[in-house]
Design an enzyme around this catalytic site. Structure first.
Site, PDB file in Angstrom:
ATOM      1  N   ARG A  92       0.830  -1.205   0.000  1.00 18.21           N
ATOM      2  CA  ARG A  92       0.000   0.000   0.000  1.00 18.21           C
ATOM      3  C   ARG A  92       0.867   1.258   0.000  1.00 18.21           C
ATOM      4  NH1 ARG A  92      -2.310   2.649   4.368  1.00 18.21           N
ATOM      5  NH2 ARG A  92      -2.103   0.831   5.724  1.00 18.21           N
ATOM      6  N   LYS A 106      -5.933   4.400 -20.188  1.00 16.60           N
ATOM      7  CA  LYS A 106      -6.129   4.862 -21.550  1.00 16.60           C
ATOM      8  C   LYS A 106      -4.869   4.653 -22.403  1.00 16.60           C
ATOM      9  CE  LYS A 106     -10.163   6.394 -19.985  1.00 16.60           C
ATOM     10  NZ  LYS A 106     -10.076   6.374 -18.526  1.00 16.60           N
ATOM     11  N   ASP A 160      -4.905  17.363 -16.260  1.00 19.76           N
ATOM     12  CA  ASP A 160      -5.178  16.004 -16.701  1.00 19.76           C
ATOM     13  C   ASP A 160      -4.687  15.888 -18.142  1.00 19.76           C
ATOM     14  OD1 ASP A 160      -6.280  13.630 -17.679  1.00 19.76           O
ATOM     15  OD2 ASP A 160      -8.038  13.771 -16.382  1.00 19.76           O
ATOM     16  N   TYR A 164     -13.871  16.120 -17.771  1.00 25.96           N
ATOM     17  CA  TYR A 164     -14.346  14.745 -17.719  1.00 25.96           C
ATOM     18  C   TYR A 164     -15.495  14.658 -16.718  1.00 25.96           C
ATOM     19  CZ  TYR A 164     -14.406   9.857 -16.222  1.00 25.96           C
ATOM     20  OH  TYR A 164     -14.804   8.598 -15.869  1.00 25.96           O
TER      21      TYR A 164
END
Length: 365
Positions: free
Chosen positions: A32, A182, A157, A85
């Site tokens: 983590r 993506k 972004d 987005y």
């Protein structure tokens, strides 16, 4: 890079064990906090973007949330561009409702609007290099400069452009965000996200918060992303070339009211895009004259393209933004983002361009 498919690491020295839990450049302790395969991905993308370091997350929204939640306090103010987005816009609305964080929206090309929107508790300017889904291109040098003058951080972004087409840190950004699902992954087989930082202190702050947030990436997904990135430059070249063919032909089709791709001279962002980008990405949108009914008919008629979410893989995907990716927006917000009832988004793949056009043309007919 091998896959370190393990949740923890063994130590002989308790001091090294304890130190590894306090800083990102310490020993690997617990997945983590950090993992060698994940760190390799973080270093690779940070290198491509020109950042000092990166923090990976389990998804693009995981990366966005760790940045927003790691930076903002109740009562803070964010300036964001209108065209965002849908998941990001929804998250900003949630921050307003639940935590009293204020958000002002500005055009992506207007630094004067940024300066006018600044308040005493403005902490962040949020932009997208190429906006989803209408492909508006942010004037990154001007917008980042306006934020920096006021001592405000800028997050960009960069998913639609990838580091092949744009590196926002070179234009003044402090944080660069990616949905690695993506173009970076490129094969529609992983979910992932990542934030790259221009400043080491900011990186360490967000790393510490990310460890607590727990939006932890999977090492196998990180390994697949690294594999996909080996062909990133080649794929982006083909995505862009195919998009140019489709955008040009769609612009001359009698059933199409407008085409939104920044490589077209008719696009409102074309002048900015031509200065900022060497090419114009593989995502385009177009508006059908028949509105929503025509859009639904078109999407049910394609045969090669797939009616599916996401983008950046080798296959061509289409969707209806108003009812899917941007379903959270009301009519006013959709209008501000430029999304119409008949808007169709095409995430252009790397198939043969003539095969793609034949499919789109028969669906339009």
């Amino acid at each position: 890079m091998p896959i370190y498919q393990t949740s923890g690491f063994e130590f002989e020295d308790p001091a090294v064990f304890a130190d590894g839990m306090t800083r990102p450049d310490g020993a690997f302790v617990y997945a983590r906090y950090s993992n060698p395969t994940v760190r390799s991905l973080e270093d690779a993308v940070a290198g491509l973007e020109g950042g000092v370091a990166a923090v990976a997350a389990a998804s693009g929204m995981g990366a966005i949330n760790m940045v927003l939640l790691g930076l903002l306090q109740p009562g803070d103010h964010v300036i964001a561009q209108h065209a965002l987005y849908g998941g990001t816009a929804h998250m900003l609305d949630d921050l307003v409702e639940r935590f009293g964080i204020q958000v002002s929206y500005v055009p992506e090309h207007d630094p004067a609007a940024v300066r006018a929107a600044i308040r005493p508790r403005t902490k962040l300017l949020y932009l997208e290099t190429i906006a989803n889904p209408m492909t508006q291109v942010a004037d990154l040098p001007a917008m980042c400069a306006a934020a920096r003058e006021a001592g405000i951080l800028t997050a960009v972004d960069n998913t639609f452009a990838s580091p092949i087409l744009c590196r926002p840190i070179e234009h003044g950004a402090d944080i660069v965000l990616h949905s690695t699902t993506k173009y970076l992954g490129g094969h529609a087989d992983i979910i992932g996200g990542l934030a790259v930082f221009a400043d080491d202190a900011l990186y360490r702050k967000i790393w510490s918060y990310a460890c607590t947030l727990g939006a932890t990436p999977d090492p196998f997904a990180a390994w697949l992303t690294l594999r996909g990135m080996q062909t990133l430059a080649l794929r982006m070249e083909r995505h862009c070339a195919n998009a140019r063919v489709l955008a040009t032909r769609l612009a001359g089709h009698p059933a199409v009211a407008a085409v939104h791709w920044p490589g077209l001279a008719s696009h409102p962002s074309h002048e900015i895009a031509a200065k900022l980008l060497p090419d114009f990405s593989g995502v385009l949108s177009f508006d059908l004259l028949g509105g929503r009914a025509a859009g639904e008919k078109f999407m049910s008629s394609v045969r090669l393209a797939l009616l599916a979410p996401s983008l950046g893989g080798v296959e061509t995907l289409i969707l209806h933004p108003a009812s899917t990716s941007h379903r959270h927006l009301d009519e006013e917000q959709l209008a501000q983002a430029g999304i119409g009832a008949g808007t169709v988004r095409v995430a252009v793949g790397i198939e043969h361009a003539e095969d793609l056009w034949a499919d789109i043309a028969q669906a339009l007919d």
